[in-house]
Design an enzyme around this catalytic site. Structure first.
Site, mmCIF file in Angstrom:
data_model
loop_
_atom_site.group_PDB
_atom_site.id
_atom_site.type_symbol
_atom_site.label_atom_id
_atom_site.label_comp_id
_atom_site.label_asym_id
_atom_site.label_seq_id
_atom_site.Cartn_x
_atom_site.Cartn_y
_atom_site.Cartn_z
ATOM 1 N N SER A 153 54.738 33.192 28.277
ATOM 2 C CA SER A 153 55.854 32.436 28.492
ATOM 3 C C SER A 153 55.310 30.976 28.842
ATOM 4 O O SER A 153 54.413 30.306 27.968
ATOM 5 C CB SER A 153 56.810 32.914 29.359
ATOM 6 O OG SER A 153 58.023 32.002 29.131
ATOM 7 N N ASP A 199 62.820 37.200 20.204
ATOM 8 C CA ASP A 199 62.683 36.248 21.482
ATOM 9 C C ASP A 199 63.744 35.153 21.432
ATOM 10 O O ASP A 199 63.852 34.323 20.424
ATOM 11 C CB ASP A 199 61.394 35.678 21.477
ATOM 12 C CG ASP A 199 60.853 34.974 22.980
ATOM 13 O OD1 ASP A 199 62.005 34.501 23.502
ATOM 14 O OD2 ASP A 199 59.723 34.794 23.503
ATOM 15 N N HIS A 231 61.247 38.500 24.504
ATOM 16 C CA HIS A 231 60.106 37.744 25.287
ATOM 17 C C HIS A 231 59.647 38.594 26.158
ATOM 18 O O HIS A 231 58.528 38.106 26.456
ATOM 19 C CB HIS A 231 61.213 36.729 25.860
ATOM 20 C CG HIS A 231 60.437 35.656 26.601
ATOM 21 N ND1 HIS A 231 59.622 34.646 25.826
ATOM 22 C CD2 HIS A 231 60.195 35.122 27.816
ATOM 23 C CE1 HIS A 231 59.221 33.746 26.801
ATOM 24 N NE2 HIS A 231 59.407 34.019 27.993
#
Length: 282
Positions: A153, A199, A231
């Protein structure tokens, strides 16, 4: 006399061949890879770990080092891994022993703040590498010229920041990366961009895909999109993430061309992979 000479030549030939192979690539570590070996939860190296208190370091929030216990084959490349926004090192901890057991020294870090930007996380990844190679208890196990970065991320966005800021790195792997910067044309570090098809936090259409396409066309790079994945896919044991990350790190940190077979031409679309593209041959 002839028989003795022939016998001596026969006995010496294997050793000479092995020496030549080692001279061709002194950074190879471990046996020749197979699909089973890079998919395995445990690689050929036994590992240990040591905690790093935040109070004992500067520039990042401490972490955990995972390392091969034997250096009989020589020193190892090293990789720093950052978690994402609001997360701690626990979210990427599974990568530590898994990658270390394949022949790397790994540090998973906590960040100075859970809310740090990708740019800050990039700086912290580099600070962690500097700590590993200069003052850590495992520094003698590391070849400081063979280093890489990874992250999830915003940590993945941070790995791109680190690669931009330190071209001497050998590899970068953003996992479901997030960054408001979309143009990474300045990066010269071999980069594997891993995105997740489903995601909704860092959609591939606005993050991983633009990251990949903006990297120079002359760069050794690849784009791997996880099929039907969210994600959070890289935050728990994931064989697809592991096998291609291992192959990328081995190929570019260790210059181990034995692993190129897994990333060039790379996987086709299937149950675990939605898409793969690259600038192969590397």
């Amino acid at each position: 006399m002839f028989v003795a000479t022939l016998l001596a030549a026969t006995l010496l030939a294997p050793a000479t061949g092995q020496a030549a192979q080692a001279a061709d690539n002194p950074y190879e570590r471990g046996p020749a890879p197979t699909t089973a070996s890079i998919e395995a939860a445990q690689g050929p190296f036994a590992t240990a770990q040591v905690g790093v208190a935040s109070s004992s370091v500067r520039g990042f929030g401490g972490g955990t080092i995972y390392y091969p216990t034997s250096t009989s084959e020589g020193t190892f490349g090293a990789v720093a891994i950052s978690p994402g926004f609001t997360a701690t090192q626990s979210s990427v901890a599974w990568l530590g022993p898994r990658l270390a057991s394949q022949g790397f020294v790994i540090i998973t870090i906590d960040t100075l703040s859970r809310y740090d930007s990708p740019a800050s996380r990039g700086d912290q990844l580099l600070a962690a590498l500097d700590y590993l190679t200069s003052t850590s208890s495992v520094r003698s196990r590391i070849d400081a010229t063979r280093l890489g970065v990874m992250g999830h991320s915003m940590g993945g966005g941070g790995s791109l920041e680190a690669a931009k800021d330190r071209p001497a790195l050998q590899a970068a792997i953003p996992l479901a990366g997030y960054n408001t910067t979309k143009n990474w044309s300045q990066v010269s570090v071999p980069t594997l961009v891993v995105g997740a098809e489903s995601d909704t936090v860092a959609p591939v259409s606005s993050h991983s895909e633009p990251f990949y396409t903006s990297l120079p066309g002359t760069l050794d790079k690849a784009y791997l999109e996880l099929n039907n994945a969210s994600h959070s896919a890289p935050t728990s044991p994931n064989t697809t993430v592991a096998k291609y990350s291992i192959s990328w790190l081995k190929r570019f940190i260790d210059d181990d061309t034995r692993y190129e077979q897994f990333i060039c031409p790379g996987p086709g679309a299937g149950t675990t992979v939605e898409e793969y593209r690259s600038t192969c041959p590397f």
